[in-house]
Design an enzyme around this catalytic site. Structure first.
Site, short mmCIF file in Angstrom:
data_model
loop_
_atom_site.label_atom_id
_atom_site.label_comp_id
_atom_site.label_asym_id
_atom_site.label_seq_id
_atom_site.Cartn_x
_atom_site.Cartn_y
_atom_site.Cartn_z
N GLU A 54 57.19 67.13 56.23
CA GLU A 54 57.94 67.99 55.07
C GLU A 54 58.24 69.34 55.38
O GLU A 54 57.29 70.21 55.69
CB GLU A 54 56.88 67.96 53.85
CG GLU A 54 57.36 68.25 52.55
CD GLU A 54 56.34 67.93 51.51
OE1 GLU A 54 56.55 66.96 50.96
OE2 GLU A 54 55.41 69.04 51.29
N CYS A 55 59.43 69.79 55.38
CA CYS A 55 60.08 71.09 55.61
C CYS A 55 59.20 71.68 57.12
O CYS A 55 59.81 71.33 57.99
CB CYS A 55 59.53 72.16 54.61
SG CYS A 55 60.68 73.72 54.31
N GLY A 56 58.38 72.72 56.88
CA GLY A 56 57.96 73.12 58.20
C GLY A 56 57.18 71.94 59.13
O GLY A 56 57.28 72.54 60.21
#
Length: 436
Positions: free
Chosen positions: A319-321
């Protein structure tokens, strides 16, 4: 706890008030409006309890009602920090206050005004009839003379609740960087910073109120919420979760969801050199991989373990990072920096100095729609297949079907996106991320 705009000191004042009440023996639960990951770290430090987010679209009205009702049953005080200005957004802090008849404490930065303070207070209090205005607290007041000018400017029908004095610049209570505030657990003196503001708040009219006056003025009756039927969609599943300074954007509510669904959670720190725990599924949450790229690039034994986990067909939700950390290289042009990352998947991350993605959104995945949000300064290029896109979230039941926001990539058992999911918005869809 609301204000005319961002930057007025809502987080600092909410944290200081939580700390003040907690120090007086009250059990305090704090919530944060909107999808923020960083403000809640300060609110949790001040109150001594985890902080959940509430948003009428991302969470949904029923979810918000359940969390507020539960909090009022188990605490003396419930504080809710608003987002942006009181009336900003399609689902504003004022909307939440109106739905449950919550009293609103207005926090106004007075540092660059005098008598105009009263006009701002009047406008906030009267812009939308029917709101329950508890009063106004002046923040960043320069002197007792300044405080008197502010107090005298107040409209007669809006209670003056006093002031919090301006802190010295070098003693700024809560520093910021890109993506928001510096997290509380990154500051050795975080609690002392909050206590410093709480000491000033204790001298205000608000801080001097007796407990009976709190109850008389601002008591709220919350009706019992409809509890969800218990499900155990992840019974016995071992889920490994990366958690450290590079992987810190985790909603406490998402952790609670996984536990309620029967999952056994196993945390590990890539930055500390931890190995991947024995697990059935892996969650790489968002955070700051760009600030720790050099250390992540050196974690090649971990990268190999993640690669083997993936090739064995075990689920990964990045997720994202967490997605960025899996890629080959970070490029940060403004810092003339190129740094290897874990290198599990082909791809390059480019870090920018301005926002590249922001907003509430939803993903119609293979198990149904998950609601959440996006917020990032980077972009990425990867050859992994795009299997869908998130869409702008209009409210908990509607999306703008014409929009394509964040890409969702998938290959085998790996799924990844800039999208941050609110798991409770669809238990079946959220559980699907961690099932074969």
């Amino acid at each position: 706890m609301a204000a005319p705009a961002s930057g007025q000191g809502k987080t600092t004042i909410t944290a200081a008030l939580a700390h003040l009440l907690h120090s007086r023996g009250k059990r305090v639960q704090v919530f944060k409006c909107g999808p923020d990951f960083l403000d809640p770290t300060w609110l949790a430090l001040a109150s001594g309890q985890p902080v959940d987010n509430i948003d009428l679209a991302m969470c949904g009205r029923a979810d918000v009602a359940r969390r507020l009702a539960h909090a009022t049953r188990h605490n003396d005080v419930v504080l809710i920090e608003g987002v942006m200005g009181l009336f900003d957004g399609a689902r504003s802090a004022a909307d939440i206050a109106a739905l449950w008849n919550l009293p609103i404490l207005l926090v106004i930065d007075s540092s660059s005004m005098a008598e105009t303070f009263g006009a701002v207070a009047f406008g906030l209090a009267h812009y939308r009839p029917g709101l329950r205005i508890a009063g106004v607290l002046a923040n960043r007041v320069a002197s007792e003379r300044h405080s008197e000018l502010l107090r005298r400017s107040m409209p007669a029908d809006v209670p003056w609740l006093g002031q919090v004095m301006r802190q010295h610049k070098e003693q700024a209570p809560i520093p910021s960087r890109h993506l928001g505030l510096v997290a509380a657990d990154e500051m050795d003196d975080g609690l002392a910073r909050i206590a410093q503001v709480a000491e000033s708040l204790a001298q205000s009219d608000l801080g001097r109120l007796e407990w009976a006056q709190w109850q008389q003025r601002w008591g709220v009756e919350m009706s019992a919420s409809v509890e969800l039927a218990p499900t155990r969609l992840l019974e016995g599943r071992r889920i490994a979760i990366a958690r450290d300074a590079a992987f810190r954007f985790i909603y406490p509510a998402n952790i609670a969801f996984l536990e309620e669904q029967g999952a056994m959670l196993r945390y590990f720190s890539p930055l500390a050199g931890d190995e991947l725990p024995e697990c059935d599924a892996l969650w790489l949450p968002g955070g700051y991989p760009e600030l720790h790229a050099e250390k992540l690039g050196a974690c090649q034994p971990l990268a190999e373990s993640i690669r083997q986990h993936w090739h064995a067909g075990k689920p990964i939700w990045a997720e994202c990072g967490g997605m960025l950390a899996l890629m080959q290289e970070l490029h940060w042009p403004s810092k003339a920096l190129r740094t290897p990352l874990l290198g599990v998947i082909p791809g390059v991350v480019t870090q920018h100095d301005r926002l590249r993605g922001l907003g509430m959104q939803a993903w119609q995945g293979p198990w149904g729609m998950l609601r959440g949000h996006g917020f990032h300064y980077s972009t990425c290029e990867t050859s992994l297949p795009v299997v869908g896109h998130t869409q702008r979230l209009l409210d908990e039941d509607r999306v703008d079907a014409a929009t394509q926001l964040e890409s969702v990539y998938a290959q085998g058992s790996l799924r990844m996106s800039y999208f941050h999911a609110w798991f409770a918005s669809n238990p079946v869809a959220a559980a699907g991320l961690f099932l074969p």
